[in-house]
Enzyme design. Structure first.
Site, short mmCIF file in Angstrom:
data_model
loop_
_atom_site.label_atom_id
_atom_site.label_comp_id
_atom_site.label_asym_id
_atom_site.label_seq_id
_atom_site.Cartn_x
_atom_site.Cartn_y
_atom_site.Cartn_z
CE1 TYR A 43 -3.26 2.14 0.53
CE2 TYR A 43 -2.34 3.98 1.53
CZ TYR A 43 -3.29 3.60 1.27
OH TYR A 43 -4.20 4.93 1.47
CD1 TRP B 288 -1.47 7.20 -1.00
CD2 TRP B 288 -1.76 9.12 -2.56
NE1 TRP B 288 -2.50 8.06 -0.84
CE2 TRP B 288 -2.62 9.37 -1.80
CE3 TRP B 288 -1.55 10.21 -3.11
CZ2 TRP B 288 -4.16 10.10 -2.12
CZ3 TRP B 288 -2.51 11.26 -3.33
CH2 TRP B 288 -3.65 11.25 -2.99
N1 LIG Z 1 -0.40 18.88 1.51
C1 LIG Z 1 -1.33 17.70 2.07
N2 LIG Z 1 -2.52 16.71 1.07
C2 LIG Z 1 -3.30 16.22 1.48
C3 LIG Z 1 -2.08 15.16 2.22
C4 LIG Z 1 -0.69 15.28 2.83
O1 LIG Z 1 -0.40 14.74 2.73
N3 LIG Z 1 -0.04 16.55 2.61
N4 LIG Z 1 -3.01 13.30 1.55
C5 LIG Z 1 -4.12 13.03 0.78
C6 LIG Z 1 -4.43 12.48 1.38
S1 LIG Z 1 -4.00 10.78 1.10
C7 LIG Z 1 -5.17 12.00 2.14
S2 LIG Z 1 -6.55 10.30 2.58
C8 LIG Z 1 -6.56 13.14 1.98
C9 LIG Z 1 -6.62 13.34 3.49
O2 LIG Z 1 -8.38 13.89 4.09
P1 LIG Z 1 -8.87 14.05 5.37
O3 LIG Z 1 -8.75 12.87 6.27
O4 LIG Z 1 -9.43 14.79 5.34
O5 LIG Z 1 -7.64 15.28 6.14
P2 LIG Z 1 -6.79 15.51 7.00
O6 LIG Z 1 -5.74 16.30 7.41
O7 LIG Z 1 -6.28 14.06 8.15
O8 LIG Z 1 -8.32 15.49 8.37
C10 LIG Z 1 -9.14 17.19 8.49
C11 LIG Z 1 -9.04 17.46 9.14
O9 LIG Z 1 -10.35 17.10 9.87
C12 LIG Z 1 -10.04 17.73 11.48
N5 LIG Z 1 -10.22 16.65 12.61
C13 LIG Z 1 -9.52 15.36 13.08
N6 LIG Z 1 -10.05 14.67 14.33
C14 LIG Z 1 -11.57 15.73 13.83
C15 LIG Z 1 -12.90 14.96 15.38
O10 LIG Z 1 -12.40 14.05 15.54
N7 LIG Z 1 -13.39 15.85 14.18
C16 LIG Z 1 -13.35 17.02 13.75
N8 LIG Z 1 -15.02 17.61 13.32
N9 LIG Z 1 -12.64 17.41 13.16
C17 LIG Z 1 -11.74 16.11 13.49
C18 LIG Z 1 -7.99 18.03 11.41
O11 LIG Z 1 -8.25 19.26 12.35
C19 LIG Z 1 -7.89 18.02 10.50
O12 LIG Z 1 -7.09 18.48 10.09
O13 LIG Z 1 -5.26 14.83 1.94
C20 LIG Z 1 -5.00 14.55 0.66
N10 LIG Z 1 -3.99 15.86 0.91
N1 LIG Z 2 -1.16 8.94 11.74
C1 LIG Z 2 -2.47 8.65 11.26
N2 LIG Z 2 -1.35 7.84 9.69
C2 LIG Z 2 -1.87 8.53 8.85
C3 LIG Z 2 -2.62 9.13 8.27
C4 LIG Z 2 -3.51 10.05 9.29
O1 LIG Z 2 -4.66 10.39 9.33
N3 LIG Z 2 -3.30 9.79 10.37
N4 LIG Z 2 -3.30 8.78 6.93
C5 LIG Z 2 -3.16 7.90 6.71
C6 LIG Z 2 -3.22 7.63 4.79
S1 LIG Z 2 -4.48 8.65 4.44
C7 LIG Z 2 -2.58 7.76 3.76
S2 LIG Z 2 -2.79 7.05 2.17
C8 LIG Z 2 -1.39 6.89 4.22
C9 LIG Z 2 -0.25 7.54 3.04
O2 LIG Z 2 1.15 6.49 3.20
P1 LIG Z 2 2.16 6.14 2.26
O3 LIG Z 2 1.28 6.17 0.95
O4 LIG Z 2 2.69 4.91 2.76
O5 LIG Z 2 2.92 7.36 2.28
P2 LIG Z 2 3.89 7.89 1.37
O6 LIG Z 2 4.88 8.76 2.25
O7 LIG Z 2 3.30 8.61 -0.15
O8 LIG Z 2 4.64 6.55 1.31
C10 LIG Z 2 4.53 6.10 -0.59
C11 LIG Z 2 6.47 5.73 -0.90
O9 LIG Z 2 6.86 5.34 -1.94
C12 LIG Z 2 8.12 6.34 -2.39
N5 LIG Z 2 7.70 6.45 -4.12
C13 LIG Z 2 7.84 7.25 -4.58
N6 LIG Z 2 7.48 6.92 -6.12
C14 LIG Z 2 8.61 6.19 -5.94
C15 LIG Z 2 8.16 4.81 -7.21
O10 LIG Z 2 7.99 5.48 -7.88
N7 LIG Z 2 9.01 3.75 -6.98
C16 LIG Z 2 9.13 3.79 -6.01
N8 LIG Z 2 9.30 1.90 -5.43
N9 LIG Z 2 8.59 4.08 -4.91
C17 LIG Z 2 8.10 5.78 -4.64
C18 LIG Z 2 8.46 7.53 -1.50
O11 LIG Z 2 9.69 7.54 -1.90
C19 LIG Z 2 7.56 7.17 -0.57
O12 LIG Z 2 8.47 6.63 0.52
O13 LIG Z 2 -0.76 7.53 5.38
C20 LIG Z 2 -1.83 6.89 6.41
N10 LIG Z 2 -1.39 7.12 8.12
MO LIG Z 3 -4.76 9.07 1.90
#
Ligand SMILES: Nc1nc2c(c(=O)[nH]1)N[C@H]1C(S)=C(S)[C@@H](COP(=O)(O)OP(=O)(O)OC[C@H]3O[C@@H](n4cnc5c(=O)[nH]c(N)nc54)[C@H](O)[C@@H]3O)O[C@H]1N2
Ligand SMILES: Nc1nc2c(c(=O)[nH]1)N[C@H]1C(S)=C(S)[C@@H](COP(=O)(O)OP(=O)(O)OC[C@H]3O[C@@H](n4cnc5c(=O)[nH]c(N)nc54)[C@H](O)[C@@H]3O)O[C@H]1N2
Ligand SMILES: [Mo]
Length: 766
Positions: free
Chosen positions: A110, A112
């Site tokens: 899993y 991104w």
């Molecule tokens: N810059 C940037 N953008 C991203 C990502 C990133 O890594 N960097 N990741 C992307 C990915 S993979 C995903 S899945 C999305 C995730 O999208 P989300 O899961 O919606 O994003 P988060 O920033 O984790 O959470 C949004 C907000 O929810 C609020 N929150 C947390 N707990 C609670 C609660 O119990 N109640 C309420 N009302 N609010 C709460 C927090 O203050 C938080 O800032 O974002 C995407 N966008």
């Molecule tokens: N506590 C907490 N934990 C969370 C979350 C949270 O809200 N709270 N949010 C969760 C969510 S929504 C998500 S989506 C996950 C994200 O978790 P991940 O998607 O596992 O996070 P990334 O750092 O994007 O990892 C991608 C990796 O792929 C590598 N990569 C990039 N390009 C390439 C390529 O071309 N080839 C190979 N082989 N590797 C490559 C990058 O260097 C990086 O290390 O985290 C989750 N974890």
């Molecule tokens: Mo995510």
């Protein structure tokens, strides 16, 4: 002036100018009205010293062979030749297949990875594994793995709710009040898997505000809506949204503001839900007073908000973060039920939304057209896990687990192969994950960088990043398909994932099937031309597309949303639920008998047992300065650090009570783990709440008492590895409970941003 070389990324399309193989300028795509701040981290990260330059094997594995060990993450690495590394991987895959079967290979992998359709790391890995007989896979995501299981039960489809919701232009035109649970965080909207060329969400928010749309921001963090958008901030206690939603529903019911006609015609189970809310079922009316003791929002304000919602065209929206907590089904289902009581589901600008502000494409009106597709082939192994159960699987082979009404068994995994993801970023309770990874015989990781996952591998294979290869790139509902040109050479001996798997495939005798005889450029042309034909030749041929650096995608005709169709004719457009309607109570879910996910939206009291020891809530949300762990070594992320540590926001009231000054290094801990971070006083977090984004590279320091301290600030050192519920087994890592103190003594150095010591075959470190 050198030319701008086009590429794209999960944070948007851009181009680079290159001189002497170095990026000298990053140029946003000309069509992007609001380029991502993450572009500022791209050039500095590209050739960072943490790039993996040559294949490397952990010394213990090299000397003792495969097997369980607690040395992963501690041993040194020995650099080897590509031939040796490929040989070792192929031999090991064959050993595990022959001795244990393909089910013992975990290829879920899993993560991104990077934008780009052909070089998608997981697709390349899984194509190889499918050709050699398959692998145990993972299903769903960390992002919204709970909603994708719940929503099909209650509205018949997750896809339609999350990917085809009410569009932003409709909201701007028709909505009067947006009640945003979790807000609409601007930091997140630059990101869409595969990329998005035109970022417009912030402009839509501005236009909505200019039209006088009211915003109710329900979040512990004020920053979850851009500060210039006028809004009422309901500074809720984390994890208590369901209590607030039920109380809003309660007010609507007792003040006769619920839309009875809508409930009768379009929902089922409203009587069950109503009796629960009113307290007929359990003797506890979910009144505004009842809720206010939990969510800390005054009862009067709750009642006033409910009345306002009933009076206006109201959109109830819930971010994905709200389902990334224990019992994460409930806020989504309760939010939907609340919108149903308002009777506006299916009306323009009203009803229920999920994920506005979570991802850039939610509510976007980009063309809804299929994209070129690279086939992974079919997997003969049926075994799977819900993605966030990785450590449970590795620690408990043979154990049964519940999932969505079924019972399944964890396989006995011997080989873990990761390409394009970082479990030491994404998973919870990293100490436990470390132990779990110690159970298997072999861990292979393809990575461009020495991430914590790479450091915990036995065999590390260095890969390129998009700028070092050619690809086609676009995200869902993107406006452009980008011809991703190669801009720089790869550092050291790094290879494309495709080339790595081609070599392994060749060694295993499936080389021709893997490549189908095509070079990379031939693959790109093949994927493009197949797609071009499929969409009716409405785009130019490959050569022209490539020469021009990309094309604008043709707009397809817009369809109404699922709820609009359903509202227009609930018989003809029945939802794919057992009742054909919106299920405010579900017999199917009730029939599973899960105590952690009952048959209607339910307030499940959080566990308060550790509150005295760990009185603060920690919100571990997405970072504004990077994408997960990606670009943590880039300039934007580095500039945000405090004494080299990840910043943690803490309310001055809580900081002063603990003698913590702005800029201090603090130790954050609970009974699972501890990390350091840099304190930032801020009134944008409500008292009692702290915020530490995910993504600081895990940097565990082994302490004398045997415990570990992440000296950098990765919140997953603290989070609990528990599922949302037995229904969905989703990730619940968004929140945890902690205590914080000022860190005294010399601050340990960060080592995660330097490569590990690498030995040569003759024993000398390089
Ligand atoms: N810059 C940037 N953008 C991203 C990502 C990133 O890594 N960097 N990741 C992307 C990915 S993979 C995903 S899945 C999305 C995730 O999208 P989300 O899961 O919606 O994003 P988060 O920033 O984790 O959470 C949004 C907000 O929810 C609020 N929150 C947390 N707990 C609670 C609660 O119990 N109640 C309420 N009302 N609010 C709460 C927090 O203050 C938080 O800032 O974002 C995407 N966008
Ligand atoms: N506590 C907490 N934990 C969370 C979350 C949270 O809200 N709270 N949010 C969760 C969510 S929504 C998500 S989506 C996950 C994200 O978790 P991940 O998607 O596992 O996070 P990334 O750092 O994007 O990892 C991608 C990796 O792929 C590598 N990569 C990039 N390009 C390439 C390529 O071309 N080839 C190979 N082989 N590797 C490559 C990058 O260097 C990086 O290390 O985290 C989750 N974890
Ligand atoms: Mo995510």
């Amino acid at each position: 002036m050198t030319t701008v070389i086009p590429t794209t990324s999960h944070w948007g399309a851009y181009g680079v100018r290159v001189v002497n193989d170095e990026i000298v300028e990053v140029v946003p795509h000309p069509a992007d009205p609001d380029p991502s701040p993450l572009l500022g981290g791209v050039a500095s990260a590209a050739r960072h010293r943490t790039r993996v330059l040559r294949p490397a094997i952990r010394r213990g594995w090299l000397e003792n062979g495969p097997g369980p060990t607690d040395c992963r993450g501690r041993d040194e690495f020995v650099e080897v030749t590509w031939d040796e590394a490929v040989g070792a991987v192929g031999t090991e895959l064959n050993r595990v297949r022959a001795g244990h079967g393909n089910e013992s290979i975990f290829g879920g992998s899993y993560g991104w990875a990077s934008a780009g359709i052909f070089h998608q790391a997981q697709s390349q890995l899984q194509r190889l594994l499918n050709l050699i007989g398959g692998y145990t896979r993972s299903i769903n995501s960390y992002s919204n793995g709970t909603s994708v299981v719940l929503l099909p039960h209650v509205v018949g489809s997750a896809e339609e709710v999350m990917r085809q919701p009410t569009s932003w232009p409709t909201i701007v035109e028709h909505t009067d009040l947006v009640v945003a649970f979790g807000g609409i965080p601007a930091k997140n909207v630059f990101v869409t898997p595969g990329g998005m060329t035109e970022h417009r969400t912030r402009d839509y928010l501005d236009r909505a505000a200019a039209r006088g749309v009211e915003f109710a921001l329900v979040s512990p963090l004020h920053n979850d809506l851009p500060s210039h958008i006028p809004a009422t901030w309901y500074a809720i206690v984390p994890g208590t949204d369901v209590a607030l939603m039920l109380a809003l529903a309660h007010t609507l019911l007792v003040e006769n503001l619920a839309d009875r006609e809508f409930l009768d015609r379009y929902t089922s189970g409203a009587d069950v839900f109503e009796s629960y809310v009113l307290g007929a079922a359990d003797g506890v009316p979910k009144s505004a007073e009842w809720a206010s003791t939990r969510c800390q929002i005054p009862a009067d304000e709750i009642r006033q908000l409910a009345r306002r919602m009933a009076a206006l065209r109201t959109l109830v929206t819930v971010t994905w973060s709200l389902q990334r907590i224990p019992h994460g089904e409930q806020p989504v289902w309760a939010g939907l039920a609340l919108a149903a009581l308002l009777g506006q589901i299916g009306l323009p600008g009203g009803g229920f939304g999920h994920g506005y502000g979570s991802m850039g494409d939610v509510g976007s009106v980009g063309p809804s057209i299929g994209l070129p597709h690279f086939s992974k082939g079919g997997n003969k192994v049926r075994t799977f896990i819900p993605v966030a159960r990785i450590a449970d699987m590795l620690l408990s082979p043979g154990d049964a687990f519940a999932y969505d009404g079924g019972t399944y068994t964890y396989p006995d995994i011997r080989l873990v192969y990761w390409a394009g993801g970082n479990p030491f970023h994404h998973h919870q309770d990293l100490d436990r994950l470390r132990r779990a990874l110690g159970m298997v015989d072999t861990v292979v990781v393809n990575e461009p960088y020495w991430t914590s996952m790479a450091r915990h591998a036995d065999i590390v294979l260095p890969t390129t990043i998009p700028m070092e290869r050619e690809d086609l790139g676009a995200g869902r509902r993107d406006t452009h398909l980008i011809a991703m040109h190669r801009a720089t050479t790869a550092p050291g001996e790094a290879l494309d994932d495709h080339e790595i798997f081609r070599r392994i495939a060749e060694q295993m005798g499936v080389g021709d099937a893997f490549t189908e005889g095509r070079t990379t450029r031939e693959w790109l042309e093949h994927l493009y031309e197949n797609w071009r034909q499929k969409i009716g030749n409405v785009v130019p041929p490959f050569d022209q597309f490539w020469a021009e650096g990309g094309i604008e995608l043709p707009f397809a005709e817009e369809h109404c949303t699922m709820f609009e169709r359903f509202r227009s004719d609930p018989e003809q457009f029945r939802l794919k639920t057992p009742s054909g309607r919106i299920e405010l109570a579900s017999d199917v879910i009730a029939g599973f008998g899960y105590d952690d996910c009952p048959g209607h939206p339910t307030w499940i009291e959080p566990d308060h047992s550790d509150e005295d020891s760990f009185p603060l809530h920690l919100v571990a949300n997405q970072p504004s300065t990077r994408l997960h762990g990606q670009l943590d070594v880039g300039a934007v992320s580095l500039a945000s650090k405090v004494q080299g540590r990840e910043p943690i926001l803490i309310n001055p009231v809580d900081a002063v009570a603990r003698g913590i000054a702005d800029g201090d290094v603090v130790r954050i801990y609970n009974d699972r783990g501890a990390c350091l971070a840099g304190a930032v006083h801020s009134t944008t977090v409500r008292p009692g709440v702290t915020q530490l984004a995910t993504g600081a590279w895990y940097d565990p320091l082994q302490l004398l008492d045997g415990s570990t301290l992440c000296v950098h600030g990765n919140p997953n050192a603290l989070t609990e590895d528990r599922p949302t519920s037995q229904l969905s087994q989703g990730c619940a890592g968004q929140q945890t409970r902690v205590q914080i103190e000022r860190f005294v003594g010399p601050v340990p150095p960060i080592r995660a941003h330097d490569p590990p010591t690498l030995a040569q075959r003759n024993g000398n470190p390089r």
